[in-house]
Scaffold this motif. Sequence first.
Motif, short mmCIF file in Angstrom:
data_model
loop_
_atom_site.label_atom_id
_atom_site.label_comp_id
_atom_site.label_asym_id
_atom_site.label_seq_id
_atom_site.Cartn_x
_atom_site.Cartn_y
_atom_site.Cartn_z
N GLU A 1 -7.38 2.96 -3.87
CA GLU A 1 -8.36 2.88 -2.80
C GLU A 1 -8.08 3.98 -1.79
O GLU A 1 -7.05 4.63 -1.84
N GLU B 1 -2.60 0.21 -4.25
CA GLU B 1 -2.19 -1.08 -3.70
C GLU B 1 -1.63 -1.93 -4.82
O GLU B 1 -2.34 -2.27 -5.77
N HIS C 1 0.86 -1.18 0.00
CA HIS C 1 0.00 0.00 0.00
C HIS C 1 0.89 1.23 0.00
O HIS C 1 1.77 1.35 0.84
N HIS D 1 -4.31 -1.22 -7.78
CA HIS D 1 -5.58 -0.50 -7.76
C HIS D 1 -5.58 0.69 -6.80
O HIS D 1 -4.76 0.77 -5.89
MN MN Z 1 -5.95 -2.66 0.50
#
Ligand code: MN
Length: 488
Positions: free
Chosen positions: A134, A168, A26, A132
């Motif tokens: 987030e 991530e 992350h 991705h």
């Molecule tokens: Mn995550």
Amino acid sequence: MKAARSVLREPALSSDWEMVVGLEVHVELNTKSKLFCGCANRFGDEPNTNVCPVCLGLPGSLPVVNLRAVRLAIRLGRALGCKINPAVFARKNYFYPDMPKNYQISQYRQAINTGGAVKLPDGSVVELERAHIEEDTGKTIHIGGSGRIKGAAYSLVDHNRAGVPLIEIVTLPQLYTASQVRAFVRELRAILLATGVSDARMQEGSMRVDANVSVRPADNSELRTRCEIKNISSVRSLSRAVVYEANRHIDLWSTGGSPDQETRHWDEERGCTISGRSKEHTEDYRYFPDPDLAPFIFSKDDIAAVDAALPLLPTARREKIIAACGGMITLETAALLVERDQDELVINAVSAGADVKRVITRVVNDLALDDWAVVTPERLAEVVVMETSGRISATQAKKILVEMVEHGTDPEAVVAARGFENVSRGEIVSIVEDIIEKHQDEWQLYCRGDATDRKKMSSFLTGQVMRATKGRADGATVSRLLHQHAQN
Ligand code: MN
Ligand code: ZN
């Protein structure tokens, strides 16, 4: 890949078993504001000062996508060779006290970036599943007890981090040794810094690594039960954690048992992983497309613009500096210089006419400083030329660099102000003779003592010469002269 595995195998692991690691990293995106509201994305502010109805999840508030965050995500995707997909957001539902909406806005079916790979300096390639976007959650601080939720007297919640944009990065399970794991994190970090996507500071939590670890009999391609290790705060802890966990699995499998699929925490002090919660399955999160956020589709032109703005990446930068140094630099040194962002400094100082090896030595050893950037390639070349031409000593060259960094002075000015012209050879010879004369006991020990005595006395006598010349003599010349005298 097979060859790389056996070369990199960690001695701590039994040779009958192979460790298999996949990483989830992350990373906080380098934006001014949060992902879905205008609150500041800033580390270290007074708790709960960067908050608003959107990131506090108050009823009736609506998210608005931060386009810069999405562009940074695509930029990273292009740097990693991913396929770029439309940005579609989904809600990941679960409860946690630091997540006021009780769901996290993430991406589910299709990440903005899919595929891609990271090529490590040793030539091995780690493929990526996805990267991705987030939002981050808030931060819970447990007071009392050990600092964990268990045994705490109470907990405090800081929502400054809630809604901070994250990317991530998820790898395939293609890392097989602790050193490969370390190299991956270092390389990913270098890419994040080079592209400006994140400041990627593990100690401040802007880069957090979770590791999925399993083991299998060597030369077998099955994947066995894995455990996910969280709470890893440094590259060193990461490699200790994966090796510990792999050995735990080997012990279990070897004694007729098997590990449970679960989340585990790395306990830095005890040097072991401890059981957390049993791992949820994706269906537990009840993902669904976020009805408040329309999908975003990027045109070819948008992506071409991202590509046009991509800087040179670490792999290419390492190749460039190795080429510029004509094979006089090792891969490790090249990687270090790129990591320290000093590769262009070296390349330009060399092309300004300074000796390659000496430039590298001075930069690696003497410019490992925070404020080195005031040293321009031209000035660095000037200092190195002074040194290699014998006008100043190595010690003086180092001192000049320190003054340049501290005061921004130019090299000639330091030489003039400090009287740094090297002493003539004739002058040094007579000073050396003088010192030998004055320190007969030490000189006898230098001539007749064992290697240790000789070394000690050599540095004593050199020190005396340095004192007499106020540091203007060249250390190497002095020890050569001492050696010659002892032969006579
Ligand atoms: Mn995550
Ligand atoms: Zn907000």
